[in-house]
Design a protein around this motif. Structure first.
Motif, PDB file in Angstrom:
ATOM      1  N   MET A 203       0.880  -1.387  -0.004  1.00 46.81           N
ATOM      2  CA  MET A 203      -0.170  -0.052   0.221  1.00 46.81           C
ATOM      3  C   MET A 203       0.792   1.144   0.002  1.00 46.81           C
ATOM      4  O   MET A 203       1.894   1.454   0.665  1.00 46.81           O
ATOM      5  CB  MET A 203      -0.907  -0.192   1.159  1.00 46.81           C
ATOM      6  CG  MET A 203      -1.999  -1.056   1.248  1.00 46.81           C
ATOM      7  SD  MET A 203      -2.911  -0.899   2.719  1.00 46.81           S
ATOM      8  CE  MET A 203      -3.889   0.462   2.500  1.00 46.81           C
ATOM      9  N   LYS A 204       0.167   2.274  -0.614  1.00 45.85           N
ATOM     10  CA  LYS A 204       1.280   3.346  -0.645  1.00 45.85           C
ATOM     11  C   LYS A 204       0.923   4.275   0.555  1.00 45.85           C
ATOM     12  O   LYS A 204       0.029   4.146   1.358  1.00 45.85           O
ATOM     13  CB  LYS A 204       0.729   4.202  -1.997  1.00 45.85           C
ATOM     14  CG  LYS A 204      -0.019   5.437  -1.562  1.00 45.85           C
ATOM     15  CD  LYS A 204      -0.151   6.070  -3.222  1.00 45.85           C
ATOM     16  CE  LYS A 204      -1.003   7.483  -2.980  1.00 45.85           C
ATOM     17  NZ  LYS A 204      -0.988   8.427  -1.659  1.00 45.85           N
ATOM     18  N   LYS A 205       2.132   4.837   1.144  1.00 46.49           N
ATOM     19  CA  LYS A 205       2.187   5.620   2.135  1.00 46.49           C
ATOM     20  C   LYS A 205       1.123   6.820   2.098  1.00 46.49           C
ATOM     21  O   LYS A 205       1.314   7.551   1.181  1.00 46.49           O
ATOM     22  CB  LYS A 205       3.627   6.114   2.535  1.00 46.49           C
ATOM     23  CG  LYS A 205       4.743   4.903   3.128  1.00 46.49           C
ATOM     24  CD  LYS A 205       5.697   5.380   3.465  1.00 46.49           C
ATOM     25  CE  LYS A 205       6.537   4.006   3.984  1.00 46.49           C
ATOM     26  NZ  LYS A 205       7.876   4.224   4.507  1.00 46.49           N
ATOM     27  N   LEU A 206       0.362   7.195   3.177  1.00 48.68           N
ATOM     28  CA  LEU A 206      -0.530   8.192   3.323  1.00 48.68           C
ATOM     29  C   LEU A 206       0.201   9.483   4.002  1.00 48.68           C
ATOM     30  O   LEU A 206       0.954   8.910   5.074  1.00 48.68           O
ATOM     31  CB  LEU A 206      -1.863   7.869   3.763  1.00 48.68           C
ATOM     32  CG  LEU A 206      -2.448   6.761   2.911  1.00 48.68           C
ATOM     33  CD1 LEU A 206      -3.716   6.396   3.936  1.00 48.68           C
ATOM     34  CD2 LEU A 206      -2.977   7.419   1.635  1.00 48.68           C
ATOM     35  N   SER A 207       0.158  10.567   3.409  1.00 45.89           N
ATOM     36  CA  SER A 207       0.531  11.546   4.135  1.00 45.89           C
ATOM     37  C   SER A 207      -0.494  11.956   5.162  1.00 45.89           C
ATOM     38  O   SER A 207      -1.849  11.573   5.030  1.00 45.89           O
ATOM     39  CB  SER A 207       0.671  13.010   3.432  1.00 45.89           C
ATOM     40  OG  SER A 207      -0.539  13.383   2.720  1.00 45.89           O
ATOM     41  N   ILE A 208      -0.168  12.662   6.002  1.00 50.11           N
ATOM     42  CA  ILE A 208      -1.156  13.379   7.261  1.00 50.11           C
ATOM     43  C   ILE A 208      -2.403  14.074   6.509  1.00 50.11           C
ATOM     44  O   ILE A 208      -3.569  13.888   7.047  1.00 50.11           O
ATOM     45  CB  ILE A 208      -0.616  14.035   8.449  1.00 50.11           C
ATOM     46  CG1 ILE A 208      -1.599  14.334   9.501  1.00 50.11           C
ATOM     47  CG2 ILE A 208       0.297  15.100   7.946  1.00 50.11           C
ATOM     48  CD1 ILE A 208      -2.237  13.171  10.233  1.00 50.11           C
TER      49      ILE A 208
ATOM     50  N   CYS B  29       0.600  14.981  18.711  1.00 52.00           N
ATOM     51  CA  CYS B  29      -0.551  15.419  17.977  1.00 52.00           C
ATOM     52  C   CYS B  29      -0.889  14.533  16.735  1.00 52.00           C
ATOM     53  O   CYS B  29      -0.222  14.728  15.848  1.00 52.00           O
ATOM     54  CB  CYS B  29      -0.682  16.650  17.840  1.00 52.00           C
ATOM     55  SG  CYS B  29      -2.364  17.313  16.768  1.00 52.00           S
ATOM     56  N   PRO B  30      -1.913  13.469  16.832  1.00 46.56           N
ATOM     57  CA  PRO B  30      -2.007  12.678  15.629  1.00 46.56           C
ATOM     58  C   PRO B  30      -2.657  13.408  14.443  1.00 46.56           C
ATOM     59  O   PRO B  30      -2.855  12.848  13.542  1.00 46.56           O
ATOM     60  CB  PRO B  30      -2.778  11.666  16.277  1.00 46.56           C
ATOM     61  CG  PRO B  30      -3.626  11.996  17.201  1.00 46.56           C
ATOM     62  CD  PRO B  30      -2.922  13.294  17.793  1.00 46.56           C
ATOM     63  N   ALA B  31      -3.171  14.760  14.738  1.00 51.84           N
ATOM     64  CA  ALA B  31      -3.635  15.430  13.438  1.00 51.84           C
ATOM     65  C   ALA B  31      -2.763  16.458  13.048  1.00 51.84           C
ATOM     66  O   ALA B  31      -3.233  17.422  12.521  1.00 51.84           O
ATOM     67  CB  ALA B  31      -5.096  15.869  13.989  1.00 51.84           C
ATOM     68  N   ASN B  32      -1.485  16.819  13.644  1.00 54.65           N
ATOM     69  CA  ASN B  32      -0.736  17.562  13.179  1.00 54.65           C
ATOM     70  C   ASN B  32      -1.176  19.014  13.455  1.00 54.65           C
ATOM     71  O   ASN B  32      -0.934  19.874  12.429  1.00 54.65           O
ATOM     72  CB  ASN B  32      -0.515  17.376  11.806  1.00 54.65           C
ATOM     73  CG  ASN B  32       1.011  18.113  11.361  1.00 54.65           C
ATOM     74  OD1 ASN B  32       1.799  18.072  12.378  1.00 54.65           O
ATOM     75  ND2 ASN B  32       1.398  18.448  10.389  1.00 54.65           N
TER      76      ASN B  32
ATOM     77  N   MET C 229      -9.915  12.601   4.872  1.00 55.40           N
ATOM     78  CA  MET C 229     -10.915  11.316   4.989  1.00 55.40           C
ATOM     79  C   MET C 229     -11.757  11.738   6.169  1.00 55.40           C
ATOM     80  O   MET C 229     -12.933  11.045   6.107  1.00 55.40           O
ATOM     81  CB  MET C 229     -10.404   9.920   5.096  1.00 55.40           C
ATOM     82  CG  MET C 229      -9.391   9.547   4.166  1.00 55.40           C
ATOM     83  SD  MET C 229      -8.632   8.036   4.641  1.00 55.40           S
ATOM     84  CE  MET C 229      -7.343   8.088   3.353  1.00 55.40           C
TER      85      MET C 229
ATOM     86  N   ARG D 239       5.003  16.817  18.773  1.00 59.80           N
ATOM     87  CA  ARG D 239       5.487  15.585  18.163  1.00 59.80           C
ATOM     88  C   ARG D 239       4.345  14.483  18.475  1.00 59.80           C
ATOM     89  O   ARG D 239       4.247  13.591  17.666  1.00 59.80           O
ATOM     90  CB  ARG D 239       6.603  15.138  19.586  1.00 59.80           C
ATOM     91  CG  ARG D 239       7.796  15.790  19.498  1.00 59.80           C
ATOM     92  CD  ARG D 239       8.420  15.964  20.863  1.00 59.80           C
ATOM     93  NE  ARG D 239       9.906  16.792  20.656  1.00 59.80           N
ATOM     94  CZ  ARG D 239      10.630  15.961  20.537  1.00 59.80           C
ATOM     95  NH1 ARG D 239      11.134  14.747  20.916  1.00 59.80           N
ATOM     96  NH2 ARG D 239      11.999  16.662  20.857  1.00 59.80           N
TER      97      ARG D 239
ATOM     98  N   ARG E 175      -4.685  11.868   5.075  1.00 61.92           N
ATOM     99  CA  ARG E 175      -5.572  10.922   5.925  1.00 61.92           C
ATOM    100  C   ARG E 175      -6.503  11.990   6.717  1.00 61.92           C
ATOM    101  O   ARG E 175      -7.638  11.491   6.868  1.00 61.92           O
ATOM    102  CB  ARG E 175      -4.434  10.423   7.091  1.00 61.92           C
ATOM    103  CG  ARG E 175      -3.837   9.353   6.957  1.00 61.92           C
ATOM    104  CD  ARG E 175      -2.848   8.932   7.931  1.00 61.92           C
ATOM    105  NE  ARG E 175      -2.190   7.483   7.645  1.00 61.92           N
ATOM    106  CZ  ARG E 175      -0.995   7.360   7.960  1.00 61.92           C
ATOM    107  NH1 ARG E 175      -0.311   8.002   8.324  1.00 61.92           N
ATOM    108  NH2 ARG E 175      -0.751   5.985   7.719  1.00 61.92           N
TER     109      ARG E 175
END
Lengths: 441, 100
Positions: B1-6, B47-50, B12, B45, B9
């Motif tokens: 699978m291709k890597k997804l950028s934040i 935060c999963p949503a940048n 979606m 560092r 992501r």
């Protein structure tokens, strides 16, 4: 809605809905408030609701055409990973096909919504079909207190009153802090962040790839390289036509790693063993949530007060004991126990602390606090560096030796093991770890 | 699978009040504290949503629009810079999961 309710439930997740369902069955007048557009709209979980609790709450739920769950679990796998290998303990049993199921995989946006329908049905079948309500899309900003007793809630300008309040607001328990049961600041060392993707497959491809029958599912947990050296682990659960795939990462360890959680997830997906597993899948959702690790030091100071109870992850009821990550079953059971306590309070006409304390006593006697207390050592054990670094490395190194046939004189298994141990740890370290593990697990 | 950028992501993710141009922020960050009194800048560092980013001179910036209400920053910040509330269903911007 001028009348006072018997109870106001804050939060329509699994704890709140389980409480509400129990209240409805006992003919209580209650108001459940959910801040999401519907129950489940704000919830994220890895995805397994363990145990048989659901069958007690919703008897024979599996007979429904489209019950809220994705698949039941009859196949479990624990995988140790290094950079290029994966060594798994794999257990599948048709005895797990028997009902009630021992665990069901869920997607919260669907499951919670379904459970909310069950609550509505129970309200309609109760003595007060027009006096109990579920109100979504409303944010509770304050628990109203009078002389130290919870008497209602405020949402915007509106106030609603009740004899009791159940706070089931989830891990980010702002109201639990507001009423003084939890410290204003909860430190990150007892928390983790979960990141997750929903990866969609053609259903037939999914069933073939994971050897699933119509309704059965698999849970797979990963330790080792999955997390790139960060404390924590990975998970994969099969839904109907997708998988829930992700990581749980210790916050402090993540902070100190210098890596971003979503980058670690990318690395995990690119691992050769995982890449083969995910081939052809399409990511349809990325999600994340803070999650308690099960360290009891961050539990609220108390989980009851005058007219007040705290249930589910708001009370930090969650644990990874090594056998399973349990949280939704704790939420369900604590919600039921909270509601039962409120029913007793109504019957005795006493909603004071003295009556509410029964909730704590029930929870102490139940599997929830029994397990959390008994397995605190396991929580610590699983978060030790050996467990997510040396052990997976050692196991995979041994696997590479043991399973490779080189057409040269083969060393005895003991020698292979000895080599792997020396490379990744030492017998002394391992002995210490073994004792710790034997004591705690 | 291709890597997804934040960014891919977060693309979606569905949000409440997505169509509205202005939303009331549910998280307030006193970045002066981050930029003067914090040695780890953990939020940037973890935060999963940048939502927390560092610029080229190492200063912390925050935007709430991509926030998925996970709560991580509330724990990661031990300097008192983060004031965290739930988004207002009417005028805030909050997440709405399709799967969860």
């Amino acid at each position: 809605m001028e009348d006072k309710f018997d109870c106001i439930v804050i939060g329509g997740g699994i704890a709140g809905l389980s409480a509400a369902l129990t209240l409805a069955k006992n003919n209580m007048k209650f108001l459940l408030i959910e801040r999401g557009e519907f129950s489940g709209a704000k919830n994220v979980s890895g995805g397994v609701l363990w145990g048989e609790g659901l069958s007690k709450l919703v008897p024979n739920y599996w007979e429904e055409e489209d019950a809220g769950f994705e698949r039941f679990i009859n196949h479990r796998r624990l995988s140790f990973m290094d950079g290029d290998s994966s060594f798994s303990i794999d257990f599948k049993s048709s005895s797990f096909d028997e009902k009630p199921y021992k665990g069901v995989i869920v997607l919260r946006a669907k499951f919670d919504n379904w459970l909310a329908e069950k609550v509505q049905e129970a309200i309609e079948a109760s003595k007060y079909p027009d006096e109990s309500f579920m109100a979504p899309n409303i944010l509770v900003e304050e628990v109203l207190m009078d002389n130290g007793k919870a008497v209602g809630i405020r949402a915007g300008e509106e106030k609603f009153y009740a004899d009791s309040v159940i706070i089931s607001e989830g891990v980010n328990n702002l109201l639990t802090r507001q009423v003084g049961l939890q410290d204003d600041y909860v430190p990150a060392d007892a928390l983790a962040v979960g990141v997750k993707e929903i990866i969609k497959f053609d259903q037939e491809v999914l069933e073939d790839r994971f050897q699933l029958s119509i309704n059965s599912g698999m849970s797979n947990e990963f330790i080792g390289t999955a997390t790139q050296g960060v404390e924590g682990g990975g998970f994969l659960y099969t839904n109907k036509d997708s998988i829930s795939f992700g990581l749980v990462l210790g916050m402090i360890s993540l902070r100190d790693s210098g890596m971003k959680p979503y980058d670690i997830l990318n690395e995990f997906k690119a691992h050769p063993v995982i890449a083969d597993t995910l081939r052809g899948g399409e990511v349809v959702e990325y999600s994340a949530h803070a999650v308690s690790t099960g360290d009891m030091k961050v539990m609220p100071k108390e989980i009851y007060g005058d007219g007040l109870l705290v249930a589910g992850e708001a009370a930090n009821l969650l644990m990874n004991s090594g056998k399973a990550i349990q949280g939704m079953d704790y939420a369900m059971h604590s919600g039921v126990l909270a509601a039962e306590t409120i029913v007793e309070a109504r019957d005795s006409g006493d909603f004071s602390k003295n009556t509410m304390k029964a909730y704590r006593d029930k929870l102490e006697k139940s599997f929830v606090l029994q397990d959390m207390k008994n397995f605190q050592g396991a929580v610590e054990f699983l978060h030790s560096k050996e467990m997510f670094q040396s052990v997976p490395g050692l196991v995979c190194d041994f696997g590479k030796q043991f399973f490779s046939i080189k057409n040269e004189p083969t060393p005895k298994t003991r020698e292979m093991l000895s080599k792997s141990v020396k490379k990744h740890s030492s017998y002394w370290q391992l002995l210490k770890l073994g004792i710790k593990g034997a004591r705690s697990l | 699978m291709k890597k997804l950028s934040i960014a891919e992501r977060l693309g979606m993710v569905n949000y409440q009040n997505q169509g509205k141009t202005e939303a009331k922020p549910h998280i307030l960050v006193d970045t002066d504290i981050c930029n003067t009194g914090c040695d780890h800048k953990a939020t940037t560092r973890v935060c999963p949503a940048n939502c927390y980013t560092l610029d080229e001179v190492g200063k912390v910036h925050f935007q709430f629009e991509d926030c998925i209400e996970c709560g991580t920053c509330m724990y990661a910040c031990d300097k008192g810079a983060v004031t965290w509330e739930y988004p207002d269903p009417e005028i805030g911007r909050g997440v709405k999961w399709n799967f969860g």
